[in-house]
Design an enzyme around this catalytic site. Sequence first.
Site, PDB file in Angstrom:
ATOM      1  N   HIS A  68      31.606   1.769 -86.420  1.00  0.00           N
ATOM      2  CA  HIS A  68      30.222   1.732 -86.125  1.00  0.00           C
ATOM      3  C   HIS A  68      29.510   2.922 -85.723  1.00  0.00           C
ATOM      4  CE1 HIS A  68      26.829  -0.512 -84.677  1.00  0.00           C
ATOM      5  NE2 HIS A  68      27.623  -1.570 -84.124  1.00  0.00           N
TER       6      HIS A  68
ATOM      7  N   THR B 160      19.127   2.081 -82.498  1.00  0.00           N
ATOM      8  CA  THR B 160      18.820   0.777 -82.173  1.00  0.00           C
ATOM      9  C   THR B 160      18.312   0.940 -80.714  1.00  0.00           C
ATOM     10  OG1 THR B 160      21.229   0.822 -81.109  1.00  0.00           O
ATOM     11  CG2 THR B 160      20.641  -0.406 -83.017  1.00  0.00           C
TER      12      THR B 160
END
Length: 784
Positions: A472, A601
């Site tokens: 990730h 994000t």
Amino acid sequence: MAEAHQAVAFQFTVTPEGIDVRLSHQALTEIYLSGVRSWKKRLIRLKNSVITGVYPASPSSWLFVVIAILATMYTRSDPSMGLIAKIQEHLPVSQSMSSQCQALLSAVLFSTMLWLLLIFTMRLCLKQLLSYHRWIFEQHGKMSNTTKVWVALVRIFSGRKPLLYSYQGSLPNLPVPAIKDTVKRYLESVRSLMDDTQYERMTNLAAEFESSLGNRLQWYLKLKALWAANYVSDWWEEYVYLRGRSPIMVNSNYYGMDFLYVTPTPIQAARAGNSIHAFFLYRRKLNREEIKPWLLRSAVPCCSYQFERMFDTCRIPGTLTDSVQHWQDSDYVAVYHRGRYFRLWVYQAGRLLSPREIEFQIQRILDDPAPPAKGEAKLGALTAGDRIPWAKARAEYFSSGVNKRSLDCIEKAAFFVTLDDDEQGMMGDDPAASLDCYAKSLLHGKCYDRWFDKSFSVVYYKNGKNGINAEHSWADAPVLSHLWEYTLATDCFQLGYNAEGHCKGEVDSSLPRPQKLNWEIAPECEEQISQSLAVAQALADDVDFHVFAFRDFGKGKVKKCRVSPDAFIQMALQLAYYRDRRTFCLTYESSMTRLFREGRTETVRSCSNESCAFVQALEGGEAADVCRRLFRSASEKHQLLYRMAMTGGGIDRHLFCLYVVSKYLGVESPFLKEVLSEPWRLSTSQTAVQQMELFDMVNHPEYVSCGGGFGPVADDGYGVAYSVLGEDVINFHISCKHSCPDTDAHKFGAQIRKALHDLLQLLSPYQKEPTRTEKTRPEVKKDL
């Protein structure tokens, strides 16, 4: 052996007559073709760098400016207002250069400077235009005149045919919100989660922080925002991902699934052949920047920097913090099968192997009877356990010799491939349970048959199913999803299979065999492998998963109710959680900030005062009209929060960076410490399909992926990933932990189904209840 001859370009022996040199023409040819391919890639990258560097202009526009300036000079007018003459005066005097040549050179220099100034001006104008975000707050389909003019200007200044990275220099920087705005929005987001005493205490902490330490920390953040491309992203990557010392398996990595109802071929090697070839076709497009930038509303560009480290990337463990290493293009993939590791070359003499040739090579690995070396079979467990033991083992046992060479081969590979002996997918007497097993297999496997540090690992199962597991830290799910969509579509709709299920094309049987990697694993290293495997296995066994495709209705019916599908699902999740736990919780929904340079994000706090009021009214038996009004208010508030997060007005990244600054300064903030320690008991994320044009949902509706998922964020909470496919399908991936007595993935899934139906019935009371029942389709195998 053929592969031995290709390892060297020539051989020689010493004879009484002198040195006898025997050249290997095949090896020299391969070296030559490989060099040609390498130089072609360099030239393409150089060309793309020039095109991107002058965007939104084009290199040919320089010639246009030069010709225009020279034409005006020949009409005896001076567009430079004397600057050309000034440049000519300061040119080095040369006897061989006439005054006309000097004037021409001066005009060219002036034209070049004018051209660069025009590029800078256009880029600055485009950056200012892209800083306008009122368009996102307007109701979809009702665009104001201001926004219409803005869209036209953006398209004018955007130039033609942008490359993948063309917009990077024109994207605005992520703004730093005001302290008072962030604190105000935070207090509003937690009001419904606290009683009066708790809220008053938090309000006092927030006021003290805002009036004292907050302003000092904010000053440092504003300074960073002026200097760095993005004031959040580098700290987010380091402190949220790379400094985590717990296993990245389950806790960080996520997965993506294959088609749900279709297996294009039951032959494992054939599926690997087509999709590996498709991965490298995508990498070629990526290197040439032929992938189109992602545009919102067909006009607003999103940042593409996360694509840079997609291939040839690996996370390297460290004792304090990990690092992400990216290498130049590799010509091979690393393959795991039955405890052995192989290097599989996918280029031969500078040519990408055909899908049939890759299938042939994969089949060779599957048929290879060689046993794994001592300690090799479960070596991958080191990447699944805690990070510090892996970092120490890597430094002690893999820093030299044969182990270092083999480890380098894995870490520098384009990506990692696992040939799994299990069969997965929706199958058997209990297809729902088999789908749950499929998800767990992709998330963690056997805990030693994936290389969790690689940017992504592709898993091919014995029955032809596949899937992907991704690390990730280097990028977020939408970036990998773009690659996965392209690969699935290219595999089935472009490459296809023959009647027997094999890849199309011919095979060069003289291809060198895949190279088996060698290891010398010390007994102490084997002990560490066993310890890491025990940690990883306990973590994997604790994960409870439930995956289902909700087919009773989809976004088609939701949109008829004039509600955002995402807001509808988020309200359903709030209702389901309240029914499951009889309380509300801090809810995380992931939103992207790629409207800004190097954006990643932001958090949408989906549990709002409005959503809680709606749920309580519905569960309290209030009148339907009241519940509908409260639902509208809650969904509109959710949309507002989502849009604010996308445009830099979020809460959590700002507070996170303030906390990082406080740690650097060595000061404690009770407010920030408490905010950052609050658990996200409901963590959600939507995976949107970005390339619908690649799939034919009308003629081939069964060719849809079930999306992907991730592990639970909190020990006593749920992780929920969902994807909205077409007009009639919503896929859910729910995770939690068996060790928590208050969570149950299947029970929560049932609550989500009921909540979806209840919301639709509330919003459309005069519509008949859907007659379709959620039945799983039988698995079908098709060739295209």
